[in-house]
Write an enzyme that holds these catalytic residues in place. Structure first.
Site, mmCIF file in Angstrom:
data_model
loop_
_atom_site.group_PDB
_atom_site.id
_atom_site.type_symbol
_atom_site.label_atom_id
_atom_site.label_comp_id
_atom_site.label_asym_id
_atom_site.label_seq_id
_atom_site.Cartn_x
_atom_site.Cartn_y
_atom_site.Cartn_z
ATOM 1 N N SER A 1 40.108 35.947 8.759
ATOM 2 C CA SER A 1 41.340 35.173 8.845
ATOM 3 C C SER A 1 42.227 35.621 10.001
ATOM 4 O O SER A 1 42.880 34.786 10.653
ATOM 5 C CB SER A 1 42.113 35.270 7.527
ATOM 6 O OG SER A 1 42.496 36.606 7.244
ATOM 7 N N ASP A 2 42.283 36.900 10.290
ATOM 8 C CA ASP A 2 43.131 37.420 11.366
ATOM 9 C C ASP A 2 42.853 36.715 12.692
ATOM 10 O O ASP A 2 43.760 36.527 13.520
ATOM 11 C CB ASP A 2 42.897 38.917 11.570
ATOM 12 C CG ASP A 2 42.807 39.725 10.293
ATOM 13 O OD1 ASP A 2 42.451 39.159 9.253
ATOM 14 O OD2 ASP A 2 43.075 40.937 10.355
ATOM 15 N N ALA A 3 41.580 36.334 12.897
ATOM 16 C CA ALA A 3 41.166 35.762 14.177
ATOM 17 C C ALA A 3 41.938 34.500 14.519
ATOM 18 O O ALA A 3 42.096 34.163 15.702
ATOM 19 C CB ALA A 3 39.666 35.470 14.148
ATOM 20 N N PHE B 1 45.031 33.924 14.352
ATOM 21 C CA PHE B 1 46.248 34.260 15.102
ATOM 22 C C PHE B 1 45.882 34.757 16.498
ATOM 23 O O PHE B 1 46.601 34.507 17.461
ATOM 24 C CB PHE B 1 47.033 35.336 14.355
ATOM 25 C CG PHE B 1 48.314 35.750 15.016
ATOM 26 C CD1 PHE B 1 49.496 35.097 14.731
ATOM 27 C CD2 PHE B 1 48.354 36.818 15.908
ATOM 28 C CE1 PHE B 1 50.692 35.481 15.339
ATOM 29 C CE2 PHE B 1 49.536 37.213 16.520
ATOM 30 C CZ PHE B 1 50.720 36.535 16.231
#
Length: 771
Positions: free
Chosen positions: A183-185, A187
């Protein structure tokens, strides 16, 4: 021989006493403290004040970076082209756009030049793309087209051979990270790709980002919860409460990333419409999960009642919500209160010097976090939020009531707690505060009663304004219960599990002393002055942690790491309980001696407000099997005292309250002519071989006979087992109480008991209809 003393005038210590309205809770106890609480300024709301706070946070972070100080001393310094610094620089871009000060723009350009305008070394990894956002900003602000040339070459290299691996996250994820499989990707990379299209007019970059965003969302977005799993490993994992694990910062990366992506796509674009739908669905889910104090829990579906503050997820969510309100994508009347709550929580995370606290360390899941934890990406989230809140230029909440507070005591009160029953509207900013003379103090509104903490001088009358917003203070008071889950027993110690904060816990029958099951062996409560614990085993008495710093210490100790028996920066365990009643515990009297409760069935729970921490412990099946005891322990912000309200049934023995008798200490007793009195000891009774004062405040009418000494414990015996009410406290010469010698301790005793006997009075002067 015991020394009997009358209250003496206070010359050099400013004291607090118990306070309450005579009409409200007339039987409740209110604590006292020896030192004056400090008053912060109010929460900043208008553009100028918000930007000023953001500048303070930004300057602190840049100064620590210039000095080479690392957020995590045990880790390598964050890569200047990596994601930690990249996320910070996204926040610095916002700050540079809002501030008239030149240093923020200068540092963005300087970083890009020092990096040679290159992305990180990992070609496809999203984490190594985010720094590119600052290159676009620099290109628009003086660096020119040269700032994006190496970045464009990298993206062209990827387009020439786009990765085709699946999005299943296995092991450390190296097999899937060529694509956006976590999920971080969302951003880190998509905004860079979208902006490259916007700047160059080449739609290939945007098309790649849109395709990969849809693939990642199809994989990780949970349509039932409208939240993102961090990666595929979490699909089947569940938290301690049996619910799905949705990581706060992981969803924060996505929510903030969506705001950044949507802004880079033209109106009417089908993928923009798709992203807006996801953004709105997430917004609905997120405001339902925001805690009353304005933070979001590290685990979004975790128990909000015991989860710690966490500022990085809260920063990203507040940014996204404020951006949505500003752009009209989110309804202002629905979402502005949640922006206010989130912003107020973030302000409470900023320390006096500008350091941002409560940032969960680098991870891929919800984990523990404490006040001193900080990281570069957390500062980036804060600065993003500050920029959007500044653009909203919100008005400060209006005064909703005016009060009069009178102190009838002949002693100054440094941290008085006042109460009044009144009706108040809902706070749109997630809390309450009172203001007098330009100073702001914390307050709590619960079940129709407003309680607040403030200093007030002897015989002084103050007019106080009530505002529906919290005081910008960090969490300084709470009760916690931290239990290890999992793990294996090795040499009599449970190891390898994970500690989780609990709201309640039934202690298993197989639990034994020093087995490592419960952090610091019991339930704990602390203020900014002192910390106490109660052993959840056959000892069942209280102990002291001396505190040299005001920050909370209980969430971070006693978890099979570190040693609280030696001096730390915050202090240490300073007391040896042995077989006594500890530092103010409850016991039973047998053969004229005060005994610990002994083996029993134990249950414990905690509850917290903005100004109080509550621990409730129930013992059953003790004292020949028939005893049952329920004890409520309460501590308040600014106070060194714990107030105890206990009731027992079925025991064949009387109940006592007392503290350990150390050889050579001085016993002090108060007058019995008024409702409240005390007994106390002073001397070298700390494990640090210096002076410690112990005290119990009680009502003589509730006890039988005089203070007794069985050689191990000084104690009083209660007449009615169903009515065991008293207070206990400790002042250590190294702590924050301000007591440094016997004279100071005597002054503390006198002022405290005088306050208990002459509480302050609070009156309502006026109420206002609007907040």
């Amino acid at each position: 021989m015991a020394i009997f003393r009358k209250a003496v005038s206070l010359a050099c210590c400013v004291l607090a006493v118990c306070v309450m309205t005579s009409e409200v809770h007339s039987r409740e106890l209110r604590p006292a403290s020896a030192s004056v609480i400090s008053a912060p300024s109010a929460i900043p709301w208008n553009r100028q004040e918000v930007v000023a706070l953001a500048e303070k946070v930004g300057n602190y972070q840049l100064a620590t970076m210039a000095a080479g100080l690392k957020p995590n001393p045990s880790a390598a310094y964050p890569d200047p082209r990596g994601w930690e610094q990249g996320a910070l620089f996204v926040g610095l871009m916002s700050l540079a756009d809002h501030s008239s000060r030149p240093e923020f723009a200068a540092v963005i350009r300087a970083r890009g030049q020092a990096n040679g305008w290159r992305l990180g070394d990992m070609i496809n990894d999203a984490d190594d793309h985010i720094i590119g956002s600052s290159y676009f900003w620099a290109s628009r602000h003086g660096a020119g087209d040269a700032a994006i040339v190496p970045m464009r070459a990298r993206l062209d290299e990827i387009l020439a051979k786009p990765p085709v691996n699946d999005l299943n996250f296995v092991g450390n994820g190296l097999t899937c990270r060529d694509r956006w499989c976590w999920s971080d990707a969302l951003f880190m990379a998509p905004p860079v790709w979208l902006e490259m299209s916007k700047v160059t007019g080449d739609l290939r970059y945007a098309n790649y980002a849109k395709r990969e965003f849809r693939a990642t969302t199809g994989k990780l977005y949970d349509p039932a919860s409208h939240l993102y799993f961090r990666d595929s490993r979490f699909f089947e994992r569940r938290g301690i409460n049996g619910k799905k694990i949705f990581w706060s910062r992981g969803n924060g990366w996505v929510f903030a990333g969506l705001a950044r992506m949507i802004s880079l796509l033209p109106e009417g674009d089908a993928d923009r419409t798709y992203m807006e739908r996801i953004f709105k669905e997430m917004a609905v889910a997120l405001i339902a999960l925001q805690k009353p104090d304005g933070f979001w829990s590290p685990s979004l579906l975790g128990d909000a009642a015991v989860s710690p503050p966490e500022s990085s997820g809260t920063g990203f969510f507040t940014y996204g919500l404020a951006w949505g309100v500003k752009t009209g994508l989110l309804d202002r009347s629905t979402y502005e209160p949640h922006v206010r709550k989130g912003w107020a929580a973030l302000v409470r995370s900023v320390q006096k010097d500008g350091r941002l606290g409560y940032v969960q360390s680098i991870s891929d899941r919800p984990e523990a976090v404490v006040y001193d934890d900080t990281q570069l990406y957390g500062v980036g989230a804060f600065l993003l939020a500050a920029g959007e809140v500044a653009d909203l230029d919100l008005p400060a909440p209006s005064v909703v009531a005016s009060l009069e507070v009178y102190n009838p005591s002949r002693f100054d009160q440094g941290a008085a707690i006042a109460q009044i029953a009144m009706g108040l509207p809902e706070s749109r900013a997630g809390g309450w505060s009172v203001e007098t003379g330009g100073a702001v103090y914390p307050a709590q509104y619960e079940r129709g009663i407003l309680s607040f903490v403030m200093p007030i001088k002897q015989h002084q009358t103050l007019q106080v304004s009530v505002r529906p917003q919290p005081a910008p203070l960090p969490e300084l008071v709470h009760a916690i219960l931290n239990v290890q889950d999992g793990g294996k027993m090795e040499d009599g110690l449970l190891k390898g599990g994970t500690f989780h904060l609990r709201k309640s816990y039934q202690v298993p029958a197989e639990h034994f002393i020093h087995d490592g099951l419960i952090a610091f062996e019991g339930i704990g409560w602390e203020s900014d002055k002192v910390a106490y614990r109660l052993y959840l085993d056959e000892r069942s008495v209280t102990d002291i942690y001396g505190k040299k710093l005001p920050r909370p210490i209980l969430p971070s100790i006693g978890q099979n790491e570190g040693d609280y028996h030696v001096m730390n920066d915050w202090g240490q365990d300073i007391f040896q309980v042995d077989k006594s009643l500890g530092s103010g515990g409850i016991g039973i009297v047998k053969n004229g001696k005060a005994e610990q409760i002994g083996p029993s069935t134990i249950a414990a729970e905690v509850a917290n407000t903005a100004i109080t921490g509550h621990a409730i412990v129930t013992h059953s099946d003790f004292d020949s099997g028939g005893g049952s005891l329920r004890a409520h322990y309460k501590i308040s912000y600014g106070q060194a005292l714990t107030f105890v309200d206990a009731a027992a049934t079925g025991s064949v023995s009387p109940f006592a309250a007392g503290f350990r008798h150390h050889p050579g200490v001085l016993l002090l007793k108060g007058e019995k002519s008024e409702a409240w009195s005390y007994f106390a000891s002073w001397g070298e009774q700390a494990l640090t071989n210096d002076n410690l004062g112990l005290a119990i405040f009680f009502k003589p009418k509730d006890t039988t006979g005089d203070v007794r000494d069985d050689g191990r414990t000084y104690f009083v015996t209660f007449k009615d087992p169903g009515h065991v009410r008293y207070a206990f406290g400790a002042t250590w010469v190294q702590d924050l109480s301000g007591v440094r010698d016997l004279n100071g301790f005597n002054a503390w005793l006198d002022s405290t008991v005088d306050g208990l006997n002459h509480p302050v009075v609070v009156k309502l002067l006026s109420k206002h209809d609007k907040d």
